[in-house]
Design a protein around this motif. Structure first.
Motif, PDB file in Angstrom:
ATOM      1  N   TRP A 141       4.618   4.465  -0.745  1.00 42.84           N
ATOM      2  CA  TRP A 141       5.556   4.032  -1.661  1.00 42.84           C
ATOM      3  C   TRP A 141       6.147   5.046  -2.367  1.00 42.84           C
ATOM      4  O   TRP A 141       5.163   5.705  -3.171  1.00 42.84           O
ATOM      5  CB  TRP A 141       5.453   2.671  -2.397  1.00 42.84           C
ATOM      6  CG  TRP A 141       5.094   1.404  -1.563  1.00 42.84           C
ATOM      7  CD1 TRP A 141       4.883   1.372   0.014  1.00 42.84           C
ATOM      8  CD2 TRP A 141       5.530   0.110  -1.755  1.00 42.84           C
ATOM      9  NE1 TRP A 141       4.881   0.066   0.228  1.00 42.84           N
ATOM     10  CE2 TRP A 141       4.958  -0.793  -0.624  1.00 42.84           C
ATOM     11  CE3 TRP A 141       5.497  -0.402  -3.013  1.00 42.84           C
ATOM     12  CZ2 TRP A 141       4.954  -2.272  -0.922  1.00 42.84           C
ATOM     13  CZ3 TRP A 141       5.662  -1.868  -3.193  1.00 42.84           C
ATOM     14  CH2 TRP A 141       5.271  -2.730  -2.138  1.00 42.84           C
ATOM     15  N   GLN A 199       1.878   1.507  -4.541  1.00 42.60           N
ATOM     16  CA  GLN A 199       1.129   1.409  -3.243  1.00 42.60           C
ATOM     17  C   GLN A 199       1.173   2.721  -2.525  1.00 42.60           C
ATOM     18  O   GLN A 199       2.194   3.651  -2.479  1.00 42.60           O
ATOM     19  CB  GLN A 199       2.113   0.284  -2.437  1.00 42.60           C
ATOM     20  CG  GLN A 199       1.978  -1.058  -2.971  1.00 42.60           C
ATOM     21  CD  GLN A 199       0.622  -1.701  -2.795  1.00 42.60           C
ATOM     22  OE1 GLN A 199       0.139  -1.249  -1.940  1.00 42.60           O
ATOM     23  NE2 GLN A 199       0.406  -2.575  -3.802  1.00 42.60           N
ATOM     24  N   THR A 217       9.983   1.709   0.311  1.00 41.31           N
ATOM     25  CA  THR A 217       8.552   0.996   0.316  1.00 41.31           C
ATOM     26  C   THR A 217       8.468   1.195   1.864  1.00 41.31           C
ATOM     27  O   THR A 217       9.421   1.607   2.610  1.00 41.31           O
ATOM     28  CB  THR A 217       8.793  -0.467   0.054  1.00 41.31           C
ATOM     29  OG1 THR A 217       9.791  -1.137   0.774  1.00 41.31           O
ATOM     30  CG2 THR A 217       8.978  -0.525  -1.489  1.00 41.31           C
ATOM     31  N   TYR A 218       6.959   1.149   2.219  1.00 43.01           N
ATOM     32  CA  TYR A 218       6.776   1.270   3.761  1.00 43.01           C
ATOM     33  C   TYR A 218       5.844   0.048   4.161  1.00 43.01           C
ATOM     34  O   TYR A 218       5.108  -0.212   3.136  1.00 43.01           O
ATOM     35  CB  TYR A 218       5.981   2.819   3.718  1.00 43.01           C
ATOM     36  CG  TYR A 218       5.608   2.835   5.201  1.00 43.01           C
ATOM     37  CD1 TYR A 218       6.274   3.082   6.519  1.00 43.01           C
ATOM     38  CD2 TYR A 218       4.047   2.507   5.469  1.00 43.01           C
ATOM     39  CE1 TYR A 218       5.485   3.291   7.696  1.00 43.01           C
ATOM     40  CE2 TYR A 218       3.514   2.515   6.652  1.00 43.01           C
ATOM     41  CZ  TYR A 218       4.194   2.977   7.739  1.00 43.01           C
ATOM     42  OH  TYR A 218       3.771   2.864   9.075  1.00 43.01           O
ATOM     43  N   PHE A 240      13.810   2.849  -4.880  1.00 42.03           N
ATOM     44  CA  PHE A 240      12.615   2.463  -4.773  1.00 42.03           C
ATOM     45  C   PHE A 240      12.445   2.470  -3.311  1.00 42.03           C
ATOM     46  O   PHE A 240      12.954   1.719  -2.623  1.00 42.03           O
ATOM     47  CB  PHE A 240      12.240   1.137  -5.232  1.00 42.03           C
ATOM     48  CG  PHE A 240      12.578   1.026  -6.775  1.00 42.03           C
ATOM     49  CD1 PHE A 240      11.096   1.657  -7.625  1.00 42.03           C
ATOM     50  CD2 PHE A 240      13.338   0.519  -7.475  1.00 42.03           C
ATOM     51  CE1 PHE A 240      11.298   1.570  -8.950  1.00 42.03           C
ATOM     52  CE2 PHE A 240      13.311   0.431  -8.902  1.00 42.03           C
ATOM     53  CZ  PHE A 240      12.317   1.119  -9.633  1.00 42.03           C
ATOM     54  N   ASN A 269       9.165   6.519  -5.610  1.00 39.21           N
ATOM     55  CA  ASN A 269      10.299   6.339  -6.259  1.00 39.21           C
ATOM     56  C   ASN A 269      11.223   7.550  -6.056  1.00 39.21           C
ATOM     57  O   ASN A 269      10.720   8.590  -6.718  1.00 39.21           O
ATOM     58  CB  ASN A 269      10.173   6.223  -7.715  1.00 39.21           C
ATOM     59  CG  ASN A 269       9.460   4.907  -7.794  1.00 39.21           C
ATOM     60  OD1 ASN A 269       9.638   4.019  -6.977  1.00 39.21           O
ATOM     61  ND2 ASN A 269       8.752   4.653  -9.004  1.00 39.21           N
TER      62      ASN A 269
END
Length: 185
Positions: free
Chosen positions: A65, A62, A80-81, A78, A67
Motif C-alpha cells: 500500500w 500495509q 491499496t493492493y 491512497f 500514498n
C-alpha cells in the motif's frame, strides 16, 4: 459667491450619500502547475507505474500500500493492493460501495472503463463532481490475481471551484498512471 459654494457642497453631499460600500468577498488564487515529468515507480510488489515529479510516493500501513502525496496541493492518493483469492466480485463491490457512498454530496459521477489486454490491465476510473470527500477513485486489476485501488483526498474542505485546477492536474496524472500501469511477472 460664498452662499453658492455652500449650497453646491451641501447639494453634492446629499447626492453622494448612498448605499454603504460592501467589501468584495475574498477570492481564491488561480493555481497553475508545472508540466509533469514522469518517473517509474517499481514496487517490490506485483505492479509498477509512472507518477509525476510533482508528487512523492510513501509507504503506507500495509505491505504493497502506498500514498502518492502532492504536498503543495495538500492532496493524497491512497493506493491499496489486494491479492485476489476467489473474491474478485467482492473487491469490485467494495470499490463501487465506496464510490456510491458519495452520491449524497456528488452532483455527478462519471465512470470510465479502461482495458489494456496486452498488459492484462483492466478497471474503472470514477470522477466524482460536487462537494465530495473524494474526487477521483479507480481500480486496476488483471481479474485473476491482483487488485489495486486508488482514492484521491484533499486535506481541506471540499470546495469544487477552488479545487478544480488541482483535481484536473491530478486527474491527468492518474490517467497517465493507469496508462503506464504494468503487472510484474
Amino acid at each position: 459667491m460664498f452662499k453658492n459654494l455652500i449650497i453646491i457642497v451641501v447639494g453634492l453631499s446629499l447626492f453622494s450619500c448612498g448605499k454603504e460600500p460592501v467589501p468584495k468577498p475574498k477570492g481564491d488564487l488561480r493555481l497553475e502547475y508545472p508540466n509533469p515529468k514522469y518517473t517509474r515507480f517499481s514496487t517490490p510488489c506485483s505492479y509498477s507505474f509512472d507518477y509525476s515529479d510533482f508528487a512523492s510516493v510513501k509507504e503506507a500501513k500495509q505491505p504493497c500500500w502506498y500514498n502518492l502525496s502532492y504536498p503543495k496541493m495538500k492532496a493524497n492518493v491512497f493506493i491499496t493492493y489486494f491479492p485476489i483469492k476467489n473474491d474478485f466480485p467482492l473487491h469490485v463491490k467494495e470499490v463501487e460501495k465506496m464510490v456510491y457512498e458519495h452520491t449524497i454530496k456528488a452532483s455527478a459521477i462519471d465512470t470510465k472503463f479502461f482495458q489494456y489486454p496486452e498488459k492484462k490491465v483492466y478497471g474503472n476510473f470514477y470522477e466524482l463532481k460536487g462537494q465530495t470527500a473524494s474526487n477521483i477513485q479507480f481500480f486496476v486489476t488483471d481479474s485473476t490475481r491482483h487488485f489495486v485501488t486508488g482514492n484521491l483526498y484533499f486535506n481541506t474542505r471540499p470546495k469544487p471551484d477552488s479545487l478544480a485546477p488541482a483535481v484536473d492536474y491530478i486527474k491527468k496524472d492518474l490517467l497517465h498512471l493507469i496508462d503506464s500501469f504494468e503487472w510484474k511477472k
